[in-house]
Write a protein that holds these residues in place. Structure first.
Motif, mmCIF file in Angstrom:
data_model
loop_
_atom_site.group_PDB
_atom_site.id
_atom_site.type_symbol
_atom_site.label_atom_id
_atom_site.label_comp_id
_atom_site.label_asym_id
_atom_site.label_seq_id
_atom_site.Cartn_x
_atom_site.Cartn_y
_atom_site.Cartn_z
ATOM 1 N N PHE A 430 -4.351 15.305 -3.174
ATOM 2 C CA PHE A 430 -3.891 13.961 -2.806
ATOM 3 C C PHE A 430 -2.593 14.023 -1.996
ATOM 4 C CE2 PHE A 430 -1.121 10.326 -3.852
ATOM 5 C CZ PHE A 430 -1.899 9.277 -3.380
ATOM 6 N N ILE A 431 -1.641 14.827 -2.454
ATOM 7 C CA ILE A 431 -0.355 14.911 -1.754
ATOM 8 C C ILE A 431 -0.544 15.574 -0.388
ATOM 9 C CG2 ILE A 431 0.494 17.146 -2.629
ATOM 10 C CD1 ILE A 431 2.604 13.953 -2.353
ATOM 11 N N GLY A 432 -1.514 16.517 -0.291
ATOM 12 C CA GLY A 432 -1.802 17.141 0.998
ATOM 13 C C GLY A 432 -2.350 16.151 2.019
ATOM 14 N N ILE A 433 -3.171 15.197 1.539
ATOM 15 C CA ILE A 433 -3.754 14.187 2.426
ATOM 16 C C ILE A 433 -2.747 13.085 2.747
ATOM 17 C CG2 ILE A 433 -5.534 12.380 2.593
ATOM 18 C CD1 ILE A 433 -6.696 15.174 2.847
ATOM 19 N N VAL A 434 -2.049 12.597 1.725
ATOM 20 C CA VAL A 434 -1.199 11.408 1.861
ATOM 21 C C VAL A 434 0.199 11.737 2.390
ATOM 22 C CG1 VAL A 434 -0.111 9.519 0.542
ATOM 23 C CG2 VAL A 434 -2.469 10.183 0.068
#
Length: 506
Positions: A430-434
């Motif tokens: 999630f943090i990689g995408i967002v």
């Protein structure tokens, strides 16, 4: 009389320091376990341009045209991010493998994924198939997911109560050691040159081979042998090897109490944990801590590190060496945490870590905002970067996995690791995408989001999570349940019968 004193002194020294065999078992588990996780996160950064050139060259040979910028970015993003998908799958099966094959057996079996991944990535260049890189990274993710799930379980179960925190810190030490090693191996002086990138991406086979050779010399988890397999003989043999022939009886008694408590109870499935009200606070804590471990801003720190180093006047060709310094810094704090955890306790370290990270988020927001107002401000930003990494390694980076071990007993622990590991990998994805969108929209003010997360987690731990230092797993479980019942009884306006039942000794 003198002989008796010498014997007593020898016993005290043995109690003060862990057995050599125990320390070696931690190293044997770590080298092919969480070391692989840290190593494979960092080692992919060095050959970025070279792998992209290889993809472009392969595309040109296949289709007789250059690859578009968008397609190249997409393929590289898949190679990098498929690691997290593999990690999620590895975490979701790690607990099951630990029950079926044992903790040690699951770690040994896990090396199959690392060896196969190394072979595929090494063959990608001579075969002219960039698809092998995608499959290889996916397999390294599975390997890392299983390692992060099973290794902390194994270390927490083989360690005596008084050294459980220190030994469990092996998880964090080997993660940070893996990150640091990957950064060093990726330097131009070693395997960072263009012609060496296939070899660089094949190096995860080395820790895998080392573990296959070393770990079989050490025993299975004594708790697993006694409680899951009902094998008292092998349990005692394992305890003698790990703790010493005269130092294991107290641990054996603790295990026996836990075994009696678990009689007739099968290992729980992850969905059964969600349905058990007696484990709701433990489960909430594990989910929150694993989310926070990825969403607390440590990724933002590494994202901004190169920019901060450049602004401080470090030449572009020297920035990789400064980045190695951040890896060494995190490794050093993991070792420091391992020394302090049994004296200060888990709560002090993790609350202190998150509190300090809150402070550094404020400092970094200010210094990055006023970066160009004075020549000395970039140096304050550099101090902030290293201070944040130190605070992370001292608290959240080291203590999170230990609490997952300590908040659950033998029957629920594998399921808790499946849930905690899956949440951790989902948060990582999630943090990689967002994260790029957060940085683009908020820029340096993104640290205010992380400030709020760190502050909330520190408050939650302060209010909810008990100190687990030097307590048996059953004592920790009883303390949490009695806290929950006290709150329930206060809301009911009286003392329930279950509270009386819990207050009776086992």
């Amino acid at each position: 009389m003198d002989h008796s004193n010498r014997t007593d002194q020898s016993a005290l020294i043995k109690k003060k320091y862990p057995n050599t065999s125990l320390l070696l078992a931690v190293c044997a588990a770590g080298i092919g376990g969480t070391f692989q996780y840290g190593y494979n996160i960092s080692v992919i950064n060095a050959p970025t341009k070279y792998v992209q050139n290889f993809i472009n060259q392969t595309w040109l040979e296949r289709y007789e045209m250059d690859i578009s910028e968008q397609m190249l970015t997409l393929l590289w993003s898949i190679i990098v991010s498929v690691f997290t998908l593999g990690g999620l799958i590895g975490a979701s099966i790690g607990g099951t493998l630990a029950i079926k094959f044992g903790r040690k057996g699951a770690l040994l079996l896990n090396n199959t994924f690392a060896l196969l991944a190394a072979l595929l990535m090494g063959l990608s260049y001579p075969a002219g198939l960039y698809e092998l890189l995608i499959v290889g990274r996916f397999l390294t993710g599975i390997n890392a997911g299983i390692g992060v799930c099973v290794q902390p379980m194994y270390l927490g179960e083989i360690a005596p109560r008084m050294f459980r925190g220190t030994m469990a810190m092996g998880t964090s030490i080997f993660i940070t050691g893996g990150i640091f090693t990957g950064q060093v191996i990726g330097l131009n002086e070693l395997l960072g040159k263009e012609e060496y990138w296939p070899i660089l991406l094949s190096t995860p086979c080395i820790p895998a081979v080392l573990q296959i050779l070393i770990l079989p010399w050490f025993p299975e988890s004594p708790r697993y042998l006694l409680i899951d397999k009902m094998n008292d003989t092998e349990c005692r043999k394992a305890l003698r090897q790990l703790h010493g022939s005269g130092n294991y009886h107290e641990e054996r008694e603790d295990m026996e109490r836990e075994r009696i408590n678990a009689l007739g109870i099968k290992p729980m499935k992850p969905w059964e944990l969600f349905g058990d009200p007696s484990l709701s606070w433990q489960l909430t804590t594990v989910i929150l801590l694993n989310c926070a471990q990825q969403l607390n801003g440590i990724n933002a720190i590494y994202f901004y590190a190169d920019y901060v180093f450049a602004q401080a006047g470090i030449p572009a060709n020297k920035i990789p060496y400064a980045t190695v310094g951040t890896g060494a810094c995190e490794c050093l704090t993991a070792l420091t945490c391992g020394i302090l955890i049994e004296s200060l306790g888990r709560r002090v370290l993790i609350i202190g870590g998150y509190s300090l990270m809150t402070l550094w988020c404020i400092c970094l927001t200010l210094t990055l905002t006023f970066q160009e107002t004075s020549p000395w401000v970039p140096y304050l930003s550099m101090i902030g970067v290293f201070a944040f990494i130190l605070s992370f390694g001292l608290g959240p980076g080291g203590v999170t996995n230990i609490l997952t071990t300590e908040l659950f007993t033998q029957t629920s622990r594998p399921a808790a690791y499946i849930i905690g590991g899956s949440i951790n990998w989902l948060s990582f994805f999630f943090i990689g995408i967002v994260f790029p969108f957060i940085v683009n929209s908020l820029q340096q003010y993104c640290f205010l989001v992380f400030l709020a997360i760190c502050c909330l987690v520190a408050g939650y731990i302060f209010i909810i999570v008990p100190e687990t230092k030097n307590k048996t797993f059953l004592e920790i479980q009883m303390e949490i349940q009695s806290r929950t019942l006290r709150k329930h009884n206060k809301s009911e306006g009286g003392n329930g019968p279950v509270a009386t039942l819990l207050s009776t000794p086992l």
